[in-house]
Scaffold this motif. Sequence first.
Motif, PDB file in Angstrom:
ATOM      1  N   GLY A 105      -6.361 -27.020 -66.371  1.00  0.00           N
ATOM      2  CA  GLY A 105      -5.300 -26.394 -65.876  1.00  0.00           C
ATOM      3  C   GLY A 105      -4.160 -27.679 -65.674  1.00  0.00           C
ATOM      4  N   LEU A 106      -4.797 -28.537 -65.168  1.00  0.00           N
ATOM      5  CA  LEU A 106      -3.737 -29.595 -64.965  1.00  0.00           C
ATOM      6  C   LEU A 106      -2.872 -29.996 -66.310  1.00  0.00           C
ATOM      7  N   VAL A 107      -3.889 -30.203 -67.411  1.00  0.00           N
ATOM      8  CA  VAL A 107      -3.182 -30.469 -68.839  1.00  0.00           C
ATOM      9  C   VAL A 107      -2.269 -29.153 -69.073  1.00  0.00           C
ATOM     10  N   GLY A 142       8.681 -35.718 -62.319  1.00  0.00           N
ATOM     11  CA  GLY A 142       8.211 -36.126 -61.136  1.00  0.00           C
ATOM     12  C   GLY A 142       7.258 -35.033 -60.656  1.00  0.00           C
ATOM     13  N   GLU A 143       7.116 -33.882 -61.391  1.00  0.00           N
ATOM     14  CA  GLU A 143       6.022 -32.897 -61.204  1.00  0.00           C
ATOM     15  C   GLU A 143       4.749 -33.392 -61.143  1.00  0.00           C
ATOM     16  N   VAL A 147       2.988 -36.289 -63.890  1.00  0.00           N
ATOM     17  CA  VAL A 147       2.878 -37.466 -63.415  1.00  0.00           C
ATOM     18  C   VAL A 147       1.490 -38.047 -63.418  1.00  0.00           C
ATOM     19  N   ALA A 148       0.474 -37.069 -63.160  1.00  0.00           N
ATOM     20  CA  ALA A 148      -0.998 -37.560 -63.227  1.00  0.00           C
ATOM     21  C   ALA A 148      -1.564 -37.782 -64.737  1.00  0.00           C
ATOM     22  N   LYS A 165       9.350 -47.186 -69.605  1.00  0.00           N
ATOM     23  CA  LYS A 165       8.247 -46.802 -68.744  1.00  0.00           C
ATOM     24  C   LYS A 165       8.093 -45.255 -68.716  1.00  0.00           C
ATOM     25  N   ASP A 166       9.041 -44.503 -69.137  1.00  0.00           N
ATOM     26  CA  ASP A 166       8.950 -43.053 -69.123  1.00  0.00           C
ATOM     27  C   ASP A 166       8.879 -42.293 -70.474  1.00  0.00           C
ATOM     28  N   HIS A 167       9.189 -43.294 -71.513  1.00  0.00           N
ATOM     29  CA  HIS A 167       8.940 -42.720 -72.921  1.00  0.00           C
ATOM     30  C   HIS A 167       8.083 -43.284 -73.790  1.00  0.00           C
TER      31      HIS A 167
END
Length: 440
Positions: A105-107, A142-143, A147-148, A165-167
Motif C-alpha cells: 500500500g505504501l509503494v 515531502g509526502e 519519503v519512506a 539528493k532528490d533525483h
Amino acid sequence: MWSHPPLSANFKIYLFNVTNPEEAQRGEKIIIKEVGPYVYHEWKEKENLIDDVNEDTVEFSFKNTFVFDEMSTLPLTGDEIIVMPHLAMIGMVTMTKMMKPAALGLVNKAIPFLYPDQTSVFMMGTANDIMWNGLDINCTSGEFAPVAICSQIRQNSASLHKISKDHFKFSLFGMKNGTIESNRYTVKRGYTSPATEVGQVVRFNDKHKLEVWPGEECNKIYGTDTTIFQPFVTKDTNLASFSGDICRSLAPDYVQETKYNGLHVFEYSAILVKPEEKCYCLNQKKCLKPGALDLTNCSGAPIIATLPHFYKSEDYLNNVDGLSPNMEKHRIQMYFEPMTGSPLVGYKRLQFNIFLKKEPKINVMKTLNEDEKLIPLFWVEEGVALNKTWTNQIKNKLYLPITVVKYVKYIFVVVGIVFIILAVVINYNSVKTIEVTPNY
C-alpha cells in the motif's frame, strides 16, 4: 594481454519494443518487436591486480568500457522510441511483495510521486535513455510514502545515476560503463601450479563458495574467469567458466571437431540450466520451466535469464507474440584451439526477462492479465571472432615450427638412408678395385 587485452569484444544490445501497450495494460496479450542490434566495442580490462606469490594467485576486478559503433548500428541511432515494462517500478513492487507484502500500500501511494508521468506499467523513452542515460526517479516530494521509499532508494543507489539528493536515474547499462566493479575475482596464475589450473577461480569476493542458491552443488565456484582457458584441451576437458553476473559456473558441452581459419578447433555450446540441476530452483514449490535461471538472489532484482527468444525455453514462447528462436542466432557458441586452449570464437548470448501479472494493490497494475507471464526486456550478445591476423599468429608461432620439426625428422631419415647407400656403394667399389700383390 590477459589483464588489458589488445582487442575489444563486440557487444550487441537488442531491445524488445511493446507495440500494443494500451491493449496490454487492459490485460490483452503483449506483442513485442525486436529493435537492434545497437553495436558497441567492449573493452574488458582487469584492474587493481594483487599477486600472491605463495598461493600462485592474482586478485582483480573487471572494468568494462563500451564505445558506440555508429556505422555498424545504422540505420539505428539510439533515438528510437522504445516501450517496455517499467523494470524499476515492477522490480520495486515484486521485491516488496516477496519481502514485505504489508508495505505494498505504501509503494502504491509512492509511485505517482516517484514516477509522475507514469500512467501505466509500461515505460517509454529513447533507446539511449533506457540503455545508458537513464529515466527519472523523483524523490522531491515531502509526502510520507515517497519519503519512506526514497530513503530506501538512497541506501541502495549503487545501480542508479545520482543526479542530486532528490533525483536519480535508472538505466540498463549506464552504471556499468567505464566503472570498476566491486566484485573481486581471485584466480590461479599458473606460474608454479599446473598449467591446467591457469585462470581457475578459487575465490569470489574472498569466498570459496556462493551463498545464493539453495543447494551446495550450485554454490560451488569452479572454472576460469571466462577470459583464459587451460592448454591441451581434449574432448573430455571441463572448460567451465564462472560468471559473477549470473552467480554461477557454467560448463559447455562438446559439439564437434571443425575448422576455423585453417585451424583445427573443438566447438562447444551451453545452456543456462540443465534439467538435472535442481538446486538452481529458488522456489521448490514453483520451479521455473526448463532453460530459465532466476537471478533474484544474485542481482537483487526479479530478473529471469534465458537464451534469446526463449531458445531452449520454448515453454515460455506463448507468453508473448513476436519471438522466433533460432539456433545459429541465439545459442551460446565457442571454438577452442585444443593445443593452446585459445578461444578463437566465443558468443555469449543472454536474454533478460521479468514476470508481469495483475496486482490488485497497485493501481497501475490492477488491469493487467490475471495470469503471470514472463516478458522479455532485452538480450545481449557479447562475443569475439578472431580474424586471420590473430589466428595466423597461432599458425606461424606454434604450428609452423611443429610442422617443420615433423617433416625435418623424415628428411633426416631420408638423408641418413642416402648416406648409408653411398657408404655401401663406395665400400663395394673400393673392394672391387683393390690390387693384390703376389708374395714371391
